[in-house]
Design a protein around this motif. Structure first.
Motif, PDB file in Angstrom:
ATOM      1  N   GLY A  76       0.741  -1.253   0.000  1.00 24.71           N
ATOM      2  CA  GLY A  76       0.000   0.000   0.000  1.00 24.71           C
ATOM      3  C   GLY A  76       0.767   1.297   0.000  1.00 24.71           C
ATOM      4  N   ALA A  77       2.063   1.282  -0.321  1.00 23.16           N
ATOM      5  CA  ALA A  77       2.802   2.547  -0.406  1.00 23.16           C
ATOM      6  C   ALA A  77       2.159   3.438  -1.466  1.00 23.16           C
ATOM      7  CB  ALA A  77       4.265   2.292  -0.750  1.00 23.16           C
ATOM      8  N   LYS A  78       2.061   4.719  -1.177  1.00 22.22           N
ATOM      9  CA  LYS A  78       1.409   5.651  -2.096  1.00 22.22           C
ATOM     10  C   LYS A  78       2.248   5.863  -3.348  1.00 22.22           C
ATOM     11  CE  LYS A  78      -0.558  10.338  -2.189  1.00 22.22           C
ATOM     12  NZ  LYS A  78      -0.733  11.590  -1.386  1.00 22.22           N
ATOM     13  N   ARG A  79       3.509   6.249  -3.152  1.00 16.03           N
ATOM     14  CA  ARG A  79       4.448   6.429  -4.261  1.00 16.03           C
ATOM     15  C   ARG A  79       5.808   5.881  -3.844  1.00 16.03           C
ATOM     16  NH1 ARG A  79       1.370  11.382  -4.946  1.00 16.03           N
ATOM     17  NH2 ARG A  79       2.538  12.226  -3.180  1.00 16.03           N
ATOM     18  N   ILE A  80       6.535   5.317  -4.814  1.00 13.36           N
ATOM     19  CA  ILE A  80       7.838   4.712  -4.534  1.00 13.36           C
ATOM     20  C   ILE A  80       8.891   5.394  -5.398  1.00 13.36           C
ATOM     21  CG2 ILE A  80       9.158   2.564  -4.453  1.00 13.36           C
ATOM     22  CD1 ILE A  80       6.319   1.153  -4.610  1.00 13.36           C
ATOM     23  N   TYR A  81       9.919   5.925  -4.741  1.00 13.16           N
ATOM     24  CA  TYR A  81      10.994   6.624  -5.441  1.00 13.16           C
ATOM     25  C   TYR A  81      12.312   5.875  -5.226  1.00 13.16           C
ATOM     26  CZ  TYR A  81       7.646  10.499  -5.437  1.00 13.16           C
ATOM     27  OH  TYR A  81       6.526  11.277  -5.609  1.00 13.16           O
ATOM     28  N   GLY A  82      13.162   5.899  -6.228  1.00  8.70           N
ATOM     29  CA  GLY A  82      14.481   5.290  -6.098  1.00  8.70           C
ATOM     30  C   GLY A  82      15.559   6.359  -6.063  1.00  8.70           C
ATOM     31  N   ILE A  83      16.397   6.322  -5.049  1.00  8.84           N
ATOM     32  CA  ILE A  83      17.587   7.183  -4.993  1.00  8.84           C
ATOM     33  C   ILE A  83      18.781   6.259  -5.159  1.00  8.84           C
ATOM     34  CG2 ILE A  83      18.926   8.840  -3.646  1.00  8.84           C
ATOM     35  CD1 ILE A  83      16.391   9.575  -2.149  1.00  8.84           C
ATOM     36  N   PHE A  84      19.296   6.198  -6.374  1.00 10.21           N
ATOM     37  CA  PHE A  84      20.382   5.289  -6.714  1.00 10.21           C
ATOM     38  C   PHE A  84      21.592   6.119  -7.147  1.00 10.21           C
ATOM     39  CE2 PHE A  84      16.574   2.678  -8.327  1.00 10.21           C
ATOM     40  CZ  PHE A  84      16.282   2.227  -7.043  1.00 10.21           C
ATOM     41  N   PRO A  85      22.458   6.512  -6.212  1.00  8.22           N
ATOM     42  CA  PRO A  85      23.577   7.413  -6.526  1.00  8.22           C
ATOM     43  C   PRO A  85      24.448   6.932  -7.687  1.00  8.22           C
ATOM     44  CG  PRO A  85      23.329   7.195  -4.161  1.00  8.22           C
ATOM     45  CD  PRO A  85      22.411   6.190  -4.775  1.00  8.22           C
ATOM     46  N   TYR A  86      24.709   5.625  -7.712  1.00 10.45           N
ATOM     47  CA  TYR A  86      25.433   5.042  -8.851  1.00 10.45           C
ATOM     48  C   TYR A  86      24.599   3.903  -9.421  1.00 10.45           C
ATOM     49  CZ  TYR A  86      28.458   1.831 -11.362  1.00 10.45           C
ATOM     50  OH  TYR A  86      28.962   0.981 -12.311  1.00 10.45           O
ATOM     51  N   ILE A  87      24.367   3.946 -10.737  1.00 11.68           N
ATOM     52  CA  ILE A  87      23.635   2.882 -11.422  1.00 11.68           C
ATOM     53  C   ILE A  87      24.583   2.195 -12.399  1.00 11.68           C
ATOM     54  CG2 ILE A  87      21.707   2.322 -12.946  1.00 11.68           C
ATOM     55  CD1 ILE A  87      20.225   4.738 -11.877  1.00 11.68           C
ATOM     56  N   ALA A  88      24.712   0.896 -12.257  1.00 10.99           N
ATOM     57  CA  ALA A  88      25.622   0.126 -13.114  1.00 10.99           C
ATOM     58  C   ALA A  88      25.110   0.052 -14.554  1.00 10.99           C
ATOM     59  CB  ALA A  88      25.787  -1.281 -12.550  1.00 10.99           C
ATOM     60  N   TYR A  89      25.982  -0.361 -15.444  1.00  8.15           N
ATOM     61  CA  TYR A  89      25.676  -0.560 -16.868  1.00  8.15           C
ATOM     62  C   TYR A  89      25.301   0.736 -17.586  1.00  8.15           C
ATOM     63  CZ  TYR A  89      25.164  -5.477 -15.464  1.00  8.15           C
ATOM     64  OH  TYR A  89      25.366  -6.734 -14.953  1.00  8.15           O
ATOM     65  N   SER A  90      25.764   1.875 -17.085  1.00  5.99           N
ATOM     66  CA  SER A  90      25.208   3.137 -17.583  1.00  5.99           C
ATOM     67  C   SER A  90      26.194   4.032 -18.315  1.00  5.99           C
ATOM     68  CB  SER A  90      24.612   3.921 -16.412  1.00  5.99           C
ATOM     69  OG  SER A  90      25.610   4.250 -15.468  1.00  5.99           O
ATOM     70  N   LYS A  91      27.313   3.513 -18.798  1.00  5.56           N
ATOM     71  CA  LYS A  91      28.296   4.382 -19.437  1.00  5.56           C
ATOM     72  C   LYS A  91      27.805   4.866 -20.789  1.00  5.56           C
ATOM     73  CE  LYS A  91      32.240   6.508 -19.436  1.00  5.56           C
ATOM     74  NZ  LYS A  91      32.421   7.673 -18.574  1.00  5.56           N
ATOM     75  N   LYS A  92      27.625   6.174 -20.911  1.00  5.01           N
ATOM     76  CA  LYS A  92      27.136   6.788 -22.146  1.00  5.01           C
ATOM     77  C   LYS A  92      28.186   6.686 -23.253  1.00  5.01           C
ATOM     78  CE  LYS A  92      27.068  11.258 -22.327  1.00  5.01           C
ATOM     79  NZ  LYS A  92      26.702  12.649 -22.033  1.00  5.01           N
ATOM     80  N   GLY A  93      27.714   6.484 -24.462  1.00  3.16           N
ATOM     81  CA  GLY A  93      28.610   6.512 -25.608  1.00  3.16           C
ATOM     82  C   GLY A  93      29.437   5.257 -25.781  1.00  3.16           C
ATOM     83  N   ARG A  94      29.184   4.247 -24.952  1.00  2.00           N
ATOM     84  CA  ARG A  94      29.932   2.997 -25.078  1.00  2.00           C
ATOM     85  C   ARG A  94      29.433   2.246 -26.304  1.00  2.00           C
ATOM     86  NH1 ARG A  94      31.037  -1.685 -20.535  1.00  2.00           N
ATOM     87  NH2 ARG A  94      31.629  -3.315 -21.980  1.00  2.00           N
ATOM     88  N   LYS A  95      30.268   2.139 -27.302  1.00  2.00           N
ATOM     89  CA  LYS A  95      29.879   1.467 -28.534  1.00  2.00           C
ATOM     90  C   LYS A  95      29.941  -0.040 -28.342  1.00  2.00           C
ATOM     91  CE  LYS A  95      31.387   5.217 -31.558  1.00  2.00           C
ATOM     92  NZ  LYS A  95      32.286   5.620 -32.666  1.00  2.00           N
TER      93      LYS A  95
END
Length: 277
Positions: A76-95
């Protein structure tokens, strides 16, 4: 209310800064490998913030976050938020090399249960509120660097960070070029630079093995840099890798505490509290 996950050490700082309640849930990895999650408090009608960072066990944390979020939703939580300071698999521009899978593109589909996700210097294919630590890094080095200084990134994909740090320091920035050979090996190159008498601040969004920084240090040393400082947002490198950076010629290595590291000297807790709450 704020809930820390298995790697939710920043939750304590954030809760104290913004005056939110902090609640612990039961999290256990059972002997046969499964994750056990149990809520020990009432969440009905509450806005809940889950704090968790994706290091050193990113695959497990991806699943844990999903389990916790679904449990919150179920009860029954009303809203659920994620605070994830570092998220893996996220390197931009990685070809991608032929045959590779873009994992975050797949895993992000599981996270629809979150109302909103907050992260620091995130650059992957996922809908998040991206908060920059550039000003914090600039503030840290403001009293350490003289007027003759420059910010350089060994990776073109970290241009936003380099630009933000340089603006805070009131100086210029340059970008090197990084070519990925395989999953762990890269080649860093740069145009000819005259850094005679300059103090150089090398910045990158994250340091994995330190190979990019070691190569970048060698380049700026050949360009006669006076002193060399290294900084990143997410320091994933182990002690041996950090020692290699020091031995290569770094005067100091500084990272934030999005990931707990030997070089975590800048806290993003106040920044997150300000932006989220």
């Amino acid at each position: 209310m704020i809930i820390p996950g298995s790697n939710g050490f920043l939750a304590v700082k954030i809760a104290r800064i913004c005056g939110e309640n902090l609640h612990l849930i039961e999290l256990e990895k059972l002997k046969y490998g499964e994750k056990y999650v149990r809520l020990t408090f009432d969440v009905e009608g509450e806005d809940v913030y889950l704090v968790n960072t994706f290091h050193p066990n990113p695959d497990e944390i991806f699943l844990e976050n999903l389990f916790v979020a679904e449990a919150l939703k179920e009860y029954g939580a009303k809203r659920i938020y994620g605070i994830f300071p570092y998220i893996a698999y996220s390197k931009k521009g990685r070809k991608l090399i032929k045959g590779e899978l873009p994992p975050l593109k797949v895993l992000s589909k599981l996270y629809d249960v979150f109302e909103k996700i907050y992260s620091v210097n995130f650059s992957g294919e996922m809908d998040v509120v991206n908060i920059s630590a550039a000003e914090l890094i600039g503030e840290y080095f403001a009293d350490k660097l003289g007027e003759k200084c420059i910010v350089i990134s060994p990776d073109e994909t970290s241009e936003e960070l380099a630009k933000g740090v340089a603006e805070k320091l009131g100086t210029d920035y340059e970008l090197m070029k990084k070519i990925r050979v395989d999953a762990e090996n890269v080649i860093v190159s740069a145009k000819k630079m005259n850094l005679d008498g300059y103090e150089v601040l090398l910045v990158d969004d994250l340091i994995y093995t330190g190979s990019s920084m070691v190569q970048a240090i060698k380049i700026v040393k050949r360009s006669n840099a006076k002193r060399i400082f290294v900084s990143c947002v997410h320091a994933l490198a182990d002690m041996r890798d950090l020692l290699n950076i020091y031995v290569s010629g770094a005067d100091e290595i500084v990272a934030t505490d999005t990931v707990l590291s030997y070089v975590s000297k800048i806290s993003v807790a106040e920044l997150l509290a300000e932006k989220v709450f």
